[in-house]
Structures are given as structure tokens and as C-alpha cells.
Scaffold this motif. Sequence first.
Motif, PDB file in Angstrom:
ATOM      1  N   TYR A 168      -7.327   4.715  15.423  1.00  0.00           N
ATOM      2  CA  TYR A 168      -8.787   4.747  15.430  1.00  0.00           C
ATOM      3  C   TYR A 168      -9.408   3.368  15.192  1.00  0.00           C
ATOM      4  O   TYR A 168     -10.401   3.008  15.830  1.00  0.00           O
ATOM      5  N   SER A 169      -8.818   2.590  14.316  1.00  0.00           N
ATOM      6  CA  SER A 169      -9.440   1.320  13.914  1.00  0.00           C
ATOM      7  C   SER A 169      -9.474   0.270  15.023  1.00  0.00           C
ATOM      8  O   SER A 169     -10.198  -0.730  14.897  1.00  0.00           O
ATOM      9  N   ASP A 184      -7.330  -7.169  10.768  1.00  0.00           N
ATOM     10  CA  ASP A 184      -6.285  -7.093  11.785  1.00  0.00           C
ATOM     11  C   ASP A 184      -5.124  -8.042  11.482  1.00  0.00           C
ATOM     12  O   ASP A 184      -4.113  -8.027  12.192  1.00  0.00           O
TER      13      ASP A 184
END
Length: 127
Positions: free
Chosen positions: A62-63, A90
Motif C-alpha cells: 500500500y505504501s 523508503d
Amino acid sequence: QVQLVESGGGLVQPGGSLRLSCAVSDFTSDSRSIAWFRQAPGKEREGVSCINREDGRTFYTYSVRGRFTISKDNAKNMVYLQMNNLKPEDTAVYYCAATRLRPITSTVWREDIYDYWGQGTPVTVSS
């Protein structure tokens, strides 16, 4: 035996882009699907994206949806991860992994279905 070699990691500013590459030694039934995982400092490894080389089906955690794109080039035995609008969260070592299976939503992030792993390439997102 499938060998995987990642490349393309590095240092990038927030909002920037990187393209990771995964060279697969042999596209066989043992490498039917290729996934990208990542492990941030002090955290467990997590699944990021996966592609089935035969039907092109893709999965994203999802991210990263809307920011990352996974693609393949079967002729070159390559899988890519285009990462746009990168965020500090990230930051991680990114690994590609291969499985003979066709993952489904409930199994794609299970590390035990992946038989082969690369050594990883580090990505740092920082200003």
C-alpha cells in the motif's frame, strides 16, 4: 539455481526518483515471479512489489502504490522497479527474490515462498 543481482541503488533527495534493476540469471519456471523486498535499518524485511513474468500480474504494498512501478523485460532477463516521489521512509536495502509460484494477494509477501534472493542494493532518501 537462479542467481539474482540488484543494481541502481544510491542516495537521492526526497521527491526524487531511482530505477532499480534485477538481473536474473535464467528465466525458467523457478523464476516465474520476481518480487522486490526491502529492509530498513532496525526493521523487518517487507514486500514492496511483485510481478508474474508470464501473465504480467503485479502487486504493490500500500505504501508505494502510485509511486513505484514494477516492470519486466523477458528478452533481457531483467526486472525493474521505478521509484518516483521517494520519501525518507523508503530508505532501505532493496532485494529482489524469485519464486516458481504464481503468488496471490494472500501469499505474495510471504518470504518463505521465494527460493532465491539477491544480495541487495541500498537506497537512501535524504536531503
